[in-house]
Scaffold this motif. Structure first.
Motif, short mmCIF file in Angstrom:
data_model
loop_
_atom_site.label_atom_id
_atom_site.label_comp_id
_atom_site.label_asym_id
_atom_site.label_seq_id
_atom_site.Cartn_x
_atom_site.Cartn_y
_atom_site.Cartn_z
N LEU A 19 0.83 -1.21 0.00
CA LEU A 19 0.00 0.00 0.00
C LEU A 19 0.86 1.26 0.00
O LEU A 19 0.48 2.28 -0.57
CB LEU A 19 -0.94 0.02 1.21
CG LEU A 19 -2.07 -1.02 1.18
CD1 LEU A 19 -2.84 -0.99 2.50
CD2 LEU A 19 -3.03 -0.76 0.02
N SER A 20 2.05 1.17 0.63
CA SER A 20 2.91 2.36 0.68
C SER A 20 3.44 2.72 -0.71
O SER A 20 3.87 3.84 -0.94
CB SER A 20 4.07 2.13 1.66
OG SER A 20 4.99 1.21 1.10
N LYS A 21 3.39 1.74 -1.63
CA LYS A 21 3.85 2.03 -3.00
C LYS A 21 2.71 2.55 -3.88
O LYS A 21 2.93 2.91 -5.04
CB LYS A 21 4.44 0.75 -3.61
CG LYS A 21 5.74 0.36 -2.90
CD LYS A 21 6.58 -0.58 -3.72
CE LYS A 21 5.86 -1.88 -3.92
NZ LYS A 21 6.68 -2.91 -4.54
N SER A 22 1.48 2.52 -3.34
CA SER A 22 0.33 2.97 -4.13
C SER A 22 0.36 4.49 -4.31
O SER A 22 0.58 5.22 -3.34
CB SER A 22 -0.96 2.58 -3.40
OG SER A 22 -2.05 3.26 -3.99
N LYS A 23 0.12 4.90 -5.54
CA LYS A 23 0.08 6.34 -5.83
C LYS A 23 -1.12 6.97 -5.13
O LYS A 23 -1.17 8.17 -4.93
CB LYS A 23 -0.03 6.57 -7.34
CG LYS A 23 1.25 6.26 -8.09
CD LYS A 23 1.18 6.74 -9.53
CE LYS A 23 0.86 5.73 -10.59
NZ LYS A 23 1.11 4.34 -10.51
N ARG A 24 -2.10 6.16 -4.81
CA ARG A 24 -3.36 6.70 -4.30
C ARG A 24 -3.40 6.78 -2.78
O ARG A 24 -4.33 7.34 -2.23
CB ARG A 24 -4.50 5.86 -4.83
CG ARG A 24 -4.42 5.85 -6.37
CD ARG A 24 -5.58 5.21 -7.04
NE ARG A 24 -6.77 5.34 -6.29
CZ ARG A 24 -7.57 4.32 -5.99
NH1 ARG A 24 -7.26 3.12 -6.39
NH2 ARG A 24 -8.66 4.52 -5.30
N VAL A 25 -2.41 6.18 -2.12
CA VAL A 25 -2.44 6.23 -0.66
C VAL A 25 -1.63 7.43 -0.19
O VAL A 25 -0.46 7.59 -0.53
CB VAL A 25 -1.88 4.92 -0.04
CG1 VAL A 25 -1.80 5.04 1.47
CG2 VAL A 25 -2.76 3.73 -0.44
#
Ligand code: AMP
Ligand code: GLY
Length: 415
Positions: A19-25
């Motif tokens: 999730l930390s790599k998600s652009k949206r988080v």
């Protein structure tokens, strides 16, 4: 988006990592988390059963979505609780999590929907169970109906062991209420494989297969543990197994859930046995597996947040999920006595690691120092082109992590 992950193990660290790599988080939170997770998320020490406290935390930090990872809060209805209060939550509601939390329920479900599984009978009293066992064939498998920290399954070689198992589960109540009912089932022979899949209630998307190593010591010796290592995909799970799995197990499971009026949104974990009569379901879990997740999620190319939202919104069929065509490999570094007597609080030292991911499981910060705080302390994961390279990558660096009495299996991927 601000996202809260519930849980504290290596699996939760792997979820936070993805999730930390998600652009949206935007901001990532974890309750309660651990020392490693706290490097990428804000951790809050709180019981995962304090639903009211978690709801307050969600409001206070403008959290948009809660990813409920462990089995217990799912079984106790955390997703129901949050959804009723207008909070988007990822994971099955309690009626769907029952696929894991009651083995009697899941066995009846499989029988009703013709899903291949071990022949089994459910017993509500020790007398009835013992009566059946007196004329049974051995080995035989005895399972507590409810959640028992992964320890409620006993494989009994003869009548004496079976009597002792019934005594433990149903009379001494070693796992409390979980042993009010037991299943007595046929002993299946074969290689085990795990297949996890995302499900939005109507559609299912399968992840790479994986294999867990449950016994404590090399050569599959010693007590059962929560898992000592895993790799993905399993080279034994062939293309024809994949087709058989979809046709006979995955799709009938989704169809069966719909027919029974159960909406399953989240991850379905299929624990399978590859028997000479084909694939059979040993168990369903209603969540990601640990340590399988630490081998599988590093292979994910698609933004995990997109998958989570597609599951909640029911449009998983529109999303193309991509995986690296590589091997994910993870080894658990455990405390000396695990899984029996775990001594915690030892100081940990870590030398510089290259091209591997160190997921924390049982770690904490005490007086500014990193210390052990559980049985499974770390999972060291690596991704490489093939199994041997992935093994080499992880085992080549595992001794850079040290603490008193630390221990790991040296044969992950070899048995
Ligand atoms: P479960 O908690 O149902 O996954 O069971 C734990 C472990 O017990 C499985 O991973 C298998 O190794 C073993 N097991 C469970 N059921 C059976 C069965 N019917 N036959 C053989 N082994 C089993
Ligand atoms: N690795 C087995 C489980 O997560 O249940």
């Amino acid at each position: 988006m601000n996202v809260l992950v519930i849980g504290s193990g290596g699996r939760e660290h792997a979820v936070c990592y993805a999730l930390s790599k998600s652009k949206r988080v935007n901001k990532l939170f974890c309750v309660p988390g651990n020392a490693g997770i706290s490097e990428i998320a804000t951790c809050k020490s709180m019981s995962v059963f304090d639903f009211d406290g978690i709801y307050e935390y969600v409001k206070e930090h403008n959290i948009d979505l809660v990813f409920v990872t462990p089995d217990d809060p799912l079984a106790k209805g955390m997703v129901d609780f949050l959804s009723e209060r207008g909070v988007r939550a990822f994971g099955p509601k309690a009626n769907a999590a029952k696929l894991e939390s009651s083995k009697a329920f899941s066995k009846e479900f499989m029988v009703r929907h013709n899903i291949p599984t071990a022949a089994s009978k459910i017993y509500n009293s020790a007398e009835a169970a013992l009566d059946f066992l007196s004329s049974a064939q051995f080995p035989i498998v005895i399972k507590a109906d409810g959640l028992a920290l992964g320890k409620g399954v006993l494989i009994c070689a003869d009548l004496d062991e079976a009597k002792a198992a019934i005594g433990e589960l149903m009379v001494n109540k070693a796992f409390g209420e979980a042993g009010n009912r037991v299943l007595i089932e046929e002993f299946l022979v074969g290689r085990e494989v795990t297949v996890m899949a995302f499900c939005d209630g109507k559609h299912i998307k399968v992840m790479p297969s994986s294999q867990d190593h449950k016994r404590a010591f090399d050569g599959d010796k010693g007590l059962n543990t929560g898992g000592m290592g895993a790799f993905a995909p399993s080279p034994y799970f062939t293309d024809s197994h994949k087709v058989e799995f979809m046709d006979k197990i995955a799709l009938p499971t989704v169809k069966g859930l719909i027919e029974d009026g159960i909406e399953f949104k989240g991850v379905i974990y299929f624990g399978l046995m590859m028997t000479k009569d084909g694939l059979k379901v040993i168990e369903y879990n209603a969540r990601l597996g640990d340590p399988e997740t630490e081998a599988v999620l590093p292979l994910l190319k698609t933004d995990l947040m997109d998958i989570v939202e597609a599951c909640i919104d029911g449009n998983l069929d529109k999303l193309d999920i991509e995986w690296q065509d590589k091997v994910g490999f993870t080894v658990v570094i455990a405390s000396g006595g695990y899984p029996s007597n775990v001594i915690k609080g030892y100081e940990i030292s870590i030398e510089k690691l290259d091209n591997v991911i160190l997921f924390h499981a049982g770690t904490a910060i005490k007086d500014g120092k990193l210390v052990t705080s559980g049985g499974r302390v770390f999972e060291l994961s690596g991704v490489a082109d093939d199994m041997e390279s992935a093994r080499g990558l992880v085992y080549g660096q595992i001794d850079k992590i040290s603490f008193k009495d630390s221990r790991y299996r040296t044969d992950i991927g070899r048995v």
